[in-house]
Design an enzyme around this catalytic site. Sequence first.
Site, PDB file in Angstrom:
ATOM      1  N   GLU A  70      10.569   6.774  -0.081  1.00 15.12           N
ATOM      2  CA  GLU A  70      11.133   6.102  -1.272  1.00 15.12           C
ATOM      3  C   GLU A  70      11.895   7.104  -2.133  1.00 15.12           C
ATOM      4  OE1 GLU A  70       8.055   4.092  -3.493  1.00 15.12           O
ATOM      5  OE2 GLU A  70       7.398   2.992  -1.736  1.00 15.12           O
ATOM      6  N   HIS A  80       8.838  -1.034  -5.208  1.00 15.65           N
ATOM      7  CA  HIS A  80       7.535  -0.460  -5.598  1.00 15.65           C
ATOM      8  C   HIS A  80       7.125  -0.930  -7.005  1.00 15.65           C
ATOM      9  CE1 HIS A  80       4.642   3.118  -4.725  1.00 15.65           C
ATOM     10  NE2 HIS A  80       4.040   2.193  -5.440  1.00 15.65           N
ATOM     11  N   ASP A 104       6.865  -3.905  -0.594  1.00 16.73           N
ATOM     12  CA  ASP A 104       7.027  -3.330  -1.930  1.00 16.73           C
ATOM     13  C   ASP A 104       7.054  -1.808  -1.869  1.00 16.73           C
ATOM     14  OD1 ASP A 104       7.094  -3.485  -4.835  1.00 16.73           O
ATOM     15  OD2 ASP A 104       5.005  -2.808  -4.833  1.00 16.73           O
ATOM     16  N   ALA A 158       0.838  -1.208   0.000  1.00 15.49           N
ATOM     17  CA  ALA A 158       0.000   0.000   0.000  1.00 15.49           C
ATOM     18  C   ALA A 158       0.874   1.260   0.000  1.00 15.49           C
ATOM     19  CB  ALA A 158      -0.950  -0.043   1.185  1.00 15.49           C
ATOM     20  N   ARG A 159       1.302   1.684   1.169  1.00 12.75           N
ATOM     21  CA  ARG A 159       2.200   2.834   1.277  1.00 12.75           C
ATOM     22  C   ARG A 159       3.127   2.598   2.458  1.00 12.75           C
ATOM     23  NH1 ARG A 159       1.259   3.851  -3.197  1.00 12.75           N
ATOM     24  NH2 ARG A 159       0.377   5.735  -4.107  1.00 12.75           N
ATOM     25  N   GLY A 206       4.291  -2.841  -7.577  1.00  8.97           N
ATOM     26  CA  GLY A 206       2.890  -3.282  -7.584  1.00  8.97           C
ATOM     27  C   GLY A 206       2.218  -3.198  -8.947  1.00  8.97           C
TER      28      GLY A 206
END
Length: 321
Positions: free
Chosen positions: A268, A286, A263, A238-239, A288
């Site tokens: 980031e 990241h 992820d 998600a975050r 996704g």
Amino acid sequence: MPRPALFVTRKLPPDVEARLARDYEASLNSGDVLPSRDGILSGAAGKDGLLVTVTDRIDADLIRALPPSVKIIATFSVGYDHIDIAAAKARGIAVTNTPDVLTDATAEIALLLMLGAARQATSAIATLRSGQWKNWAPTGMLGMELTGKRLGILGLGRIGRATAHRARAFGMEVHYHNRRRLDPAQEAGATYHADIERLFRVSDVLSLHCASTPETRRIVNRATIALLPQNAIVVNTARGDIVDDEALIEALASGRLAAAGLDVFANEPNLDPRYLDLPNAFLLPHLGSATRETRNAMGFRALDNLDAFFAGRTPPDLVTV
Ligand code: DGY
């Protein structure tokens, strides 16, 4: 009639850029150089709209400084926590996102993270690649089976449900928490927990699928991790800021948690470097939505929103506060 002028902050897939070039006066970023804050402001000069991504921080100050010509910000993402929606609304700027089209790709990555974390893939791959794999061993490199385990989903929205669907095929029992209970068709047999404490207590694997909001930031913290079963696994697509890194790293290092599959990260791409030293952290950069199909669909969805807006219609994915 002149074509609307757009500032596009990142290089987008070729078919998306072709449509942009066909229908807009689009300022593209062929070198994919990450624009600075000033770069976004100067790029926005004289533009009718911006096409941005999760790497652009569109905060209230930046929105206030945008030229008056900018009437829409379309983000090439489902998440919009990088945009101050209230500030955009105050300036009369519409904001759109790209829901739906990245649901399956992100759910696939959630399953990859679950498997990678449960089967200790990070240390197993490192052993193999460093030439230290001596032989098959009855007691070597043992992980945890997903079959029969309880999957706790925090946020059973589109991506949460797609993840649950795939997890059921692995024989997992699905539990969830949302602010409101879903109807039985959407639950598809998942057990609802009205408070997150109860969800955490039954989550052998906890998978995060909620948006980053003031309520969810650092909701996975020392106190809530303590509620998880011993040797649980935490998965995050998600975050990053939903997790308190300090607490998660401590729980992984001590063995309180068996593993994590991550992820997304706070700050980031400058993730907390201590994650890199944890053999039980299975990490991805990241990814996704990172499939060709999905990135095209995200671009087309963003363009559908821009097309509707400039044709005087309400964009299908208008974000509201
Ligand atoms: C999104 O769209 O919000 C994703 O994080 C990008 O993959």
